[in-house]
Design a protein around this motif. Structure first.
Motif, PDB file in Angstrom:
ATOM      1  N   ARG A   1       0.830  -1.210   0.000  1.00 29.16           N
ATOM      2  CA  ARG A   1       0.000   0.000   0.000  1.00 29.16           C
ATOM      3  C   ARG A   1       0.860   1.254   0.000  1.00 29.16           C
ATOM      4  NH1 ARG A   1      -3.628  -3.086   3.378  1.00 29.16           N
ATOM      5  NH2 ARG A   1      -2.554  -2.349   5.245  1.00 29.16           N
ATOM      6  N   ARG A   2       1.915   1.270   0.800  1.00 30.89           N
ATOM      7  CA  ARG A   2       2.767   2.463   0.878  1.00 30.89           C
ATOM      8  C   ARG A   2       3.479   2.733  -0.449  1.00 30.89           C
ATOM      9  NH1 ARG A   2       3.097   4.416   5.963  1.00 30.89           N
ATOM     10  NH2 ARG A   2       2.463   3.020   7.666  1.00 30.89           N
ATOM     11  N   VAL A   3       3.993   1.685  -1.070  1.00 31.29           N
ATOM     12  CA  VAL A   3       4.666   1.868  -2.362  1.00 31.29           C
ATOM     13  C   VAL A   3       3.667   2.335  -3.419  1.00 31.29           C
ATOM     14  CG1 VAL A   3       5.914   0.694  -4.220  1.00 31.29           C
ATOM     15  CG2 VAL A   3       6.503   0.233  -1.828  1.00 31.29           C
ATOM     16  N   PHE A   4       2.476   1.760  -3.406  1.00 29.96           N
ATOM     17  CA  PHE A   4       1.441   2.167  -4.364  1.00 29.96           C
ATOM     18  C   PHE A   4       1.063   3.634  -4.177  1.00 29.96           C
ATOM     19  CE2 PHE A   4      -3.250   2.732  -4.756  1.00 29.96           C
ATOM     20  CZ  PHE A   4      -3.311   2.779  -6.141  1.00 29.96           C
ATOM     21  N   LEU A   5       0.777   4.041  -2.945  1.00 30.72           N
ATOM     22  CA  LEU A   5       0.375   5.423  -2.691  1.00 30.72           C
ATOM     23  C   LEU A   5       1.470   6.398  -3.109  1.00 30.72           C
ATOM     24  CD1 LEU A   5      -1.383   5.002   0.777  1.00 30.72           C
ATOM     25  CD2 LEU A   5      -2.462   5.792  -1.334  1.00 30.72           C
ATOM     26  N   HIS A   6       2.704   6.077  -2.764  1.00 34.02           N
ATOM     27  CA  HIS A   6       3.807   6.971  -3.129  1.00 34.02           C
ATOM     28  C   HIS A   6       3.953   7.060  -4.644  1.00 34.02           C
ATOM     29  CE1 HIS A   6       7.983   8.298  -3.765  1.00 34.02           C
ATOM     30  NE2 HIS A   6       7.802   8.977  -2.659  1.00 34.02           N
ATOM     31  N   SER A   7       3.813   5.942  -5.324  1.00 34.17           N
ATOM     32  CA  SER A   7       3.966   5.933  -6.782  1.00 34.17           C
ATOM     33  C   SER A   7       2.859   6.731  -7.462  1.00 34.17           C
ATOM     34  CB  SER A   7       3.974   4.489  -7.295  1.00 34.17           C
ATOM     35  OG  SER A   7       5.072   3.773  -6.760  1.00 34.17           O
ATOM     36  N   MET A   8       1.641   6.617  -6.964  1.00 29.72           N
ATOM     37  CA  MET A   8       0.538   7.375  -7.555  1.00 29.72           C
ATOM     38  C   MET A   8       0.714   8.874  -7.312  1.00 29.72           C
ATOM     39  SD  MET A   8      -1.431   5.298  -9.161  1.00 29.72           S
ATOM     40  CE  MET A   8      -0.019   4.254  -9.521  1.00 29.72           C
ATOM     41  N   ARG A   9       1.157   9.219  -6.121  1.00 25.29           N
ATOM     42  CA  ARG A   9       1.316  10.639  -5.787  1.00 25.29           C
ATOM     43  C   ARG A   9       2.489  11.279  -6.519  1.00 25.29           C
ATOM     44  NH1 ARG A   9       0.788   9.252   0.632  1.00 25.29           N
ATOM     45  NH2 ARG A   9      -1.502   9.134   0.754  1.00 25.29           N
ATOM     46  N   ASN A  10       3.429  10.445  -6.985  1.00 26.40           N
ATOM     47  CA  ASN A  10       4.639  10.974  -7.618  1.00 26.40           C
ATOM     48  C   ASN A  10       4.759  10.573  -9.085  1.00 26.40           C
ATOM     49  OD1 ASN A  10       6.490  12.253  -5.318  1.00 26.40           O
ATOM     50  ND2 ASN A  10       5.380  10.514  -4.458  1.00 26.40           N
ATOM     51  N   ASN A  11       3.638  10.159  -9.657  1.00 21.70           N
ATOM     52  CA  ASN A  11       3.554   9.887 -11.090  1.00 21.70           C
ATOM     53  C   ASN A  11       4.486   8.773 -11.560  1.00 21.70           C
ATOM     54  OD1 ASN A  11       2.055  10.602 -13.403  1.00 21.70           O
ATOM     55  ND2 ASN A  11       3.850  11.608 -14.282  1.00 21.70           N
ATOM     56  N   GLY A  12       4.663   7.762 -10.709  1.00 20.52           N
ATOM     57  CA  GLY A  12       5.446   6.603 -11.123  1.00 20.52           C
ATOM     58  C   GLY A  12       6.296   6.062  -9.994  1.00 20.52           C
ATOM     59  N   GLY A  13       6.771   4.826 -10.174  1.00 19.10           N
ATOM     60  CA  GLY A  13       7.622   4.241  -9.150  1.00 19.10           C
ATOM     61  C   GLY A  13       7.895   2.771  -9.415  1.00 19.10           C
ATOM     62  N   TYR A  14       8.652   2.172  -8.500  1.00 16.48           N
ATOM     63  CA  TYR A  14       9.007   0.754  -8.605  1.00 16.48           C
ATOM     64  C   TYR A  14       7.911  -0.090  -7.952  1.00 16.48           C
ATOM     65  CZ  TYR A  14      13.647   2.044 -10.280  1.00 16.48           C
ATOM     66  OH  TYR A  14      14.686   2.528 -11.028  1.00 16.48           O
ATOM     67  N   LEU A  15       6.794  -0.201  -8.656  1.00 16.46           N
ATOM     68  CA  LEU A  15       5.640  -0.918  -8.123  1.00 16.46           C
ATOM     69  C   LEU A  15       5.828  -2.429  -8.129  1.00 16.46           C
ATOM     70  CD1 LEU A  15       2.484   0.889  -9.583  1.00 16.46           C
ATOM     71  CD2 LEU A  15       3.015   0.532  -7.174  1.00 16.46           C
TER      72      LEU A  15
ATOM     73  N   TYR B   1      15.400  -1.276  -5.230  1.00 19.65           N
ATOM     74  CA  TYR B   1      14.310  -1.655  -4.330  1.00 19.65           C
ATOM     75  C   TYR B   1      14.175  -0.663  -3.170  1.00 19.65           C
ATOM     76  CZ  TYR B   1      13.642  -6.417  -6.270  1.00 19.65           C
ATOM     77  OH  TYR B   1      13.357  -7.496  -7.065  1.00 19.65           O
ATOM     78  N   ALA B   2      14.856   0.458  -3.250  1.00 23.64           N
ATOM     79  CA  ALA B   2      14.936   1.381  -2.113  1.00 23.64           C
ATOM     80  C   ALA B   2      13.561   1.785  -1.585  1.00 23.64           C
ATOM     81  CB  ALA B   2      15.738   2.619  -2.509  1.00 23.64           C
ATOM     82  N   LEU B   3      12.629   2.156  -2.467  1.00 18.95           N
ATOM     83  CA  LEU B   3      11.307   2.583  -2.005  1.00 18.95           C
ATOM     84  C   LEU B   3      10.607   1.465  -1.235  1.00 18.95           C
ATOM     85  CD1 LEU B   3       8.959   4.578  -1.872  1.00 18.95           C
ATOM     86  CD2 LEU B   3       8.264   3.820  -4.165  1.00 18.95           C
ATOM     87  N   VAL B   4      10.813   0.229  -1.650  1.00 14.61           N
ATOM     88  CA  VAL B   4      10.205  -0.905  -0.954  1.00 14.61           C
ATOM     89  C   VAL B   4      10.832  -1.054   0.434  1.00 14.61           C
ATOM     90  CG1 VAL B   4       9.529  -3.319  -1.170  1.00 14.61           C
ATOM     91  CG2 VAL B   4       9.974  -1.974  -3.233  1.00 14.61           C
TER      92      VAL B   4
ATOM     93  N   SER C   1       9.544   1.688   2.692  1.00 18.22           N
ATOM     94  CA  SER C   1       8.172   1.389   3.105  1.00 18.22           C
ATOM     95  C   SER C   1       8.148   0.329   4.200  1.00 18.22           C
ATOM     96  CB  SER C   1       7.356   0.927   1.895  1.00 18.22           C
ATOM     97  OG  SER C   1       7.269   1.963   0.928  1.00 18.22           O
ATOM     98  N   ALA C   2       9.040  -0.649   4.095  1.00 16.18           N
ATOM     99  CA  ALA C   2       9.129  -1.678   5.138  1.00 16.18           C
ATOM    100  C   ALA C   2       9.599  -1.070   6.458  1.00 16.18           C
ATOM    101  CB  ALA C   2      10.078  -2.787   4.692  1.00 16.18           C
ATOM    102  N   LEU C   3      10.589  -0.186   6.398  1.00 16.25           N
ATOM    103  CA  LEU C   3      11.087   0.458   7.618  1.00 16.25           C
ATOM    104  C   LEU C   3       9.993   1.295   8.277  1.00 16.25           C
ATOM    105  CD1 LEU C   3      14.618   1.587   6.368  1.00 16.25           C
ATOM    106  CD2 LEU C   3      14.144  -0.218   8.035  1.00 16.25           C
ATOM    107  N   ILE C   4       9.214   1.995   7.462  1.00 20.62           N
ATOM    108  CA  ILE C   4       8.107   2.796   8.004  1.00 20.62           C
ATOM    109  C   ILE C   4       7.050   1.880   8.610  1.00 20.62           C
ATOM    110  CG2 ILE C   4       6.203   4.329   7.381  1.00 20.62           C
ATOM    111  CD1 ILE C   4       8.105   5.503   5.212  1.00 20.62           C
ATOM    112  N   GLN C   5       6.707   0.831   7.895  1.00 23.12           N
ATOM    113  CA  GLN C   5       5.677  -0.088   8.378  1.00 23.12           C
ATOM    114  C   GLN C   5       6.073  -0.719   9.714  1.00 23.12           C
ATOM    115  OE1 GLN C   5       2.811  -0.293   6.700  1.00 23.12           O
ATOM    116  NE2 GLN C   5       1.890  -1.655   8.230  1.00 23.12           N
ATOM    117  N   MET C   6       7.376  -0.940   9.903  1.00 25.88           N
ATOM    118  CA  MET C   6       7.872  -1.553  11.136  1.00 25.88           C
ATOM    119  C   MET C   6       8.143  -0.539  12.244  1.00 25.88           C
ATOM    120  SD  MET C   6       7.824  -4.773  10.711  1.00 25.88           S
ATOM    121  CE  MET C   6       8.628  -5.123  12.267  1.00 25.88           C
ATOM    122  N   GLY C   7       7.908   0.743  11.974  1.00 28.37           N
ATOM    123  CA  GLY C   7       8.133   1.757  12.994  1.00 28.37           C
ATOM    124  C   GLY C   7       9.575   2.162  13.159  1.00 28.37           C
TER     125      GLY C   7
END
Length: 308
Positions: free
Chosen positions: A18-32, A99-102, A105-111
């Protein structure tokens, strides 16, 4: 894992996507597609497997402080988000820097990192780079162009073994790295030197920048080839958490462990099949395509369009 949380590993994997998807949509692309293939394995590592200490860096990442040198005491590596270096803790080397964005997102998800860290993504002067380097969150070393992470991870593991440290070294790779000779040289060296405190997970999603790997340089029977170099080799469904758990516990004395996690580059986001084989980096050709994609994938992931 040391930071207490009440998430299941399934929840962590879903949160990464979800985090990677939201970031990619908000920034017009990404490593989905990398989030599609890697979410379960990274969730399992961070939530169940890795033995890490508390982060030593701020939850909102610092600006780039320059390259490490004897004359730059302010330089840092992103390994601080995995906690301090200590004999009892594991080390985690991420080889595919795209894979940096992924990873973020994992680091954020884990707090381990604040969600506002992504406000600094790909900004000049920042450390939250699109292609991770040694100063980027979660990254201990610079591993590009490609296929250099296993060499560095094996060297760290060998040194730790010689010092008698109980902590393991985990390396995360992509299957495209097996098109590089350096990977095979490292496998041979790890087996020869009986480096058995290293664990390798490979995201076998069969995709690379130029399209499907089978159309660029097919790897053939990868499990047999890796096993022939002397590694304990497990080929599993990379979205099956129970299979991943079993594989993570299958190391043998005197041998490196390589887990080949066979994955789908559109797991959880089936709309991406329409773009096959152009999945390496997803950008949009038109406003209509963007709207169609975000509506379809948001529904699959249970994301409210208002969040975008």
């Amino acid at each position: 894992m040391s930071i207490p949380n009440c998430q299941t590993t399934e929840d962590v994997a879903a949160g990464i996507r979800r985090r990677v998807f939201l970031h990619s949509m908000r920034n017009n692309g990404g490593y989905l597609s990398q989030a599609c293939s890697a979410a379960e394995s990274l969730a399992l590592l961070y939530n169940e497997v890795l033995k890490l200490g508390e982060p030593t860096l701020p939850k909102v990442p610092l600006p780039f402080a320059g390259v490490p040198s004897a004359h730059n005491p302010d330089a840092f590596t992103g390994a601080g988000y995995h906690g301090p270096f200590a004999p009892e803790y594991d080390r985690f080397i991420i080889s595919p820097a795209h894979y940096a964005l992924v990873i973020y997102s994992a680091l954020i998800q884990m707090g381990r990192m604040d969600e506002h860290a992504l406000d600094h993504f790909n900004r000049d002067g920042g450390s939250v780079e699109m292609i991770g380097a040694e100063h980027s969150p979660g990254m201990e070393v610079t591993t590009g162009s490609l296929a250099q992470g296993l060499s560095m991870g094996s060297g760290i593991a060998w040194a730790r073994k010689r010092k008698g440290e109980p902590g393991k070294v985990w390396v995360y790779m992509s299957d495209g790295e097996f098109q590089e000779g350096q990977t095979w040289e490292t496998l041979a060296a790890m087996s020869y030197h009986n480096i058995d405190n290293i664990r390798v997970i490979v995201d076998v999603n069969r995709q690379q920048c130029d399209g499907a790997m089978s159309s660029v340089l097919d790897l053939g029977d990868l499990p047999a080839r890796v096993a022939a170099f002397g590694a304990t080799t497990c080929s599993i469904n990379g979205h099956d958490l129970e299979a991943m758990r079993d594989a993570a516990n299958s190391a043998e004395p005197g041998k490196p462990l390589v887990i080949l996690a066979n994955t789908s580059p559109f797991q959880g986001m089936p709309y991406l099949q329409k773009r096959f084989p152009r999945l390496h980096y997803v950008r949009f050709k038109s406003k209509a395509e963007r709207e169609e994609m975000q509506t379809a994938i948001a529904a699959d992931l249970g994301v409210d369009l208002a969040e975008i």
